[in-house]
Scaffold this active site. Structure first.
Site, PDB file in Angstrom:
ATOM      1  CB  ILE A  33     -11.171  -0.926   5.462  1.00 11.38           C
ATOM      2  CG1 ILE A  33     -12.323  -0.525   4.528  1.00 11.38           C
ATOM      3  CG2 ILE A  33     -11.578  -0.757   6.919  1.00 11.38           C
ATOM      4  CD1 ILE A  33     -13.516  -1.452   4.571  1.00 11.38           C
ATOM      5  CG  ASP A  65      -1.974   1.018   1.255  1.00 12.84           C
ATOM      6  OD1 ASP A  65      -2.337   1.495   0.162  1.00 12.84           O
ATOM      7  OD2 ASP A  65      -2.463   1.364   2.350  1.00 12.84           O
ATOM      8  CD  GLU A  73      -3.501   7.943  -4.774  1.00 13.03           C
ATOM      9  OE1 GLU A  73      -4.297   8.685  -4.180  1.00 13.03           O
ATOM     10  OE2 GLU A  73      -2.702   7.188  -4.164  1.00 13.03           O
ATOM     11  CG  HIS A 102      -5.016   8.268   3.587  1.00 12.69           C
ATOM     12  ND1 HIS A 102      -4.293   8.959   2.638  1.00 12.69           N
ATOM     13  CD2 HIS A 102      -5.274   7.065   3.029  1.00 12.69           C
ATOM     14  CE1 HIS A 102      -4.120   8.195   1.576  1.00 12.69           C
ATOM     15  NE2 HIS A 102      -4.704   7.043   1.794  1.00 12.69           N
ATOM     16  N   GLY A 103      -7.056   8.147   7.487  1.00 13.64           N
ATOM     17  CA  GLY A 103      -7.076   8.338   8.930  1.00 13.64           C
ATOM     18  C   GLY A 103      -8.465   8.370   9.540  1.00 13.64           C
TER      19      GLY A 103
END
Length: 334
Positions: free
Chosen positions: A278, A94, A146, A190-191
């Site tokens: 996730i 990732d 990406e 994110h987060g």
């Protein structure tokens, strides 16, 4: 050089094609330790779901690259022990940030890697992604690229603001790089602290804070430009409020932690979005269970007695995501 096929792993090509046709998404769960991996595999086996074990660069440094390789091989054997004759497990990097990191993972048995050049100028992103693809495809390893930038913080990935993916760039990017899937930015982040309270509104019926809507029009435009091409959503934790409340009840201090509503993710999963990442949700589930054990049994010091409940809580969360959000249950080929 360790080939992932010798570890019993698979790449993402066939599972993504099936997911797009079937209107579901493959769960991509990040893991850092044995308990997370056990919970992921048990949940995937019991729901008969394919699964992606995701490892960030930071997690690889934390757990040790060699141990991770054997853990992934162990995950395949564990799935078989649990009764899954033909597990479909991917070991995925990732947010790889350099060619060297991606090459190291490919050489050590990863079956899929992400090269994230989204922070670079467009032409540099194309060149870096193409370089990784050319190396990976020699070994039948699949590559995720990406376009667009996600806000938020997760491990070593950090950005203050998101930049939506430009649909006008996706054909050129996919064609020139040869990537197998594309992570796009449509407003996820994110987060656990994805949005500020100022960005959200309060639902007058439920009283719950609701984040700004995802840009599904961007997703639709990308799918129009690249019909049938595998799309990935990062930053897709929903930040379960029951876990946040448990953490805060037993001494935590999570203020204004809010995630992506699960109904939005379910909608995305029925489209060309075939992989949904996730991470934060399992961290919250683990932390909530550990804090609860420590508060209720302050004399406890056996790690098995607090990591066991944490593992069970994560397994429950993973099953819920697989069945109710991603729709990947009962999708194993055999």
């Amino acid at each position: 050089m360790v080939n992932y096929k010798d570890l019993g792993l698979v790449n993402t090509r066939e599972m993504f094609a099936k997911a797009i046709k079937g209107g579901y998404a493959i769960p991509a769960f990040n893991f850092n330790n044995m308990e997370q991996m056990q919970a992921i595999i048990k949940a995937a086996v019991e729901t008969k779901s394919p699964v992606i074990l995701q490892v960030s660069k930071g997690a690889r440094q934390y757990a040790n690259a060699t141990l991770l390789r054997y853990m992934a091989q162990g995950a395949v054997e564990y799935a078989k022990e649990l009764g899954c004759a033909h597990p479909e497990i991917v070991l995925h990097l990732d947010h790889g940030d350099t060619f060297e990191t991606c090459k190291s993972c490919i050489d050590s048995g990863f079956s899929s890697v992400m090269i994230d050049g989204s922070h670079l100028p467009y032409e540099e992103n194309v060149a870096l992604t193409k370089k990784v693809v050319e190396y990976a495809h020699q070994f039948d390893v699949t590559v995720e690229g990406e376009l667009g930038v996600l806000a938020g913080v997760e491990d070593e990935v950090s950005a203050e603001h998101h930049t939506y993916t430009d649909p006008e760039e996706v054909i050129d990017f996919a064609t020139r790089t040869g990537c197998d899937s594309l992570a796009i930015s449509i407003g996820t982040s994110h987060g656990a602290y994805k949005f500020t309270p100022e960005q959200c509104h309060i639902d007058p019926v439920t009283g719950v804070m609701v984040p700004p809507p995802l840009a599904f029009e961007v997703l639709d435009a990308v799918m129009e430009k690249l019909p049938g091409f595998p799309i990935v959503l990062h930053g897709s934790s929903s930040v379960p409020q029951e876990e946040v409340e448990t953490i805060n009840k037993f001494g935590g201090n999570l203020k204004a932690a809010i995630g992506i509503p699960e109904e939005w993710l379910r909608k995305a999963a029925t489209s060309a979005v075939c992989k949904i990442n996730i991470d934060s949700d399992s961290r919250l589930a683990m932390t909530a269970a550990i804090r609860k054990t420590f508060a209720e049994k302050p004399a406890e010091f056996d790690p098995r007695k607090y990591l066991g409940p944490a593992r069970d809580n994560m397994e429950k969360l993973y099953k819920h995501k697989i069945i109710n959000v991603l729709g990947s249950d009962n999708k194993l080929a055999k």
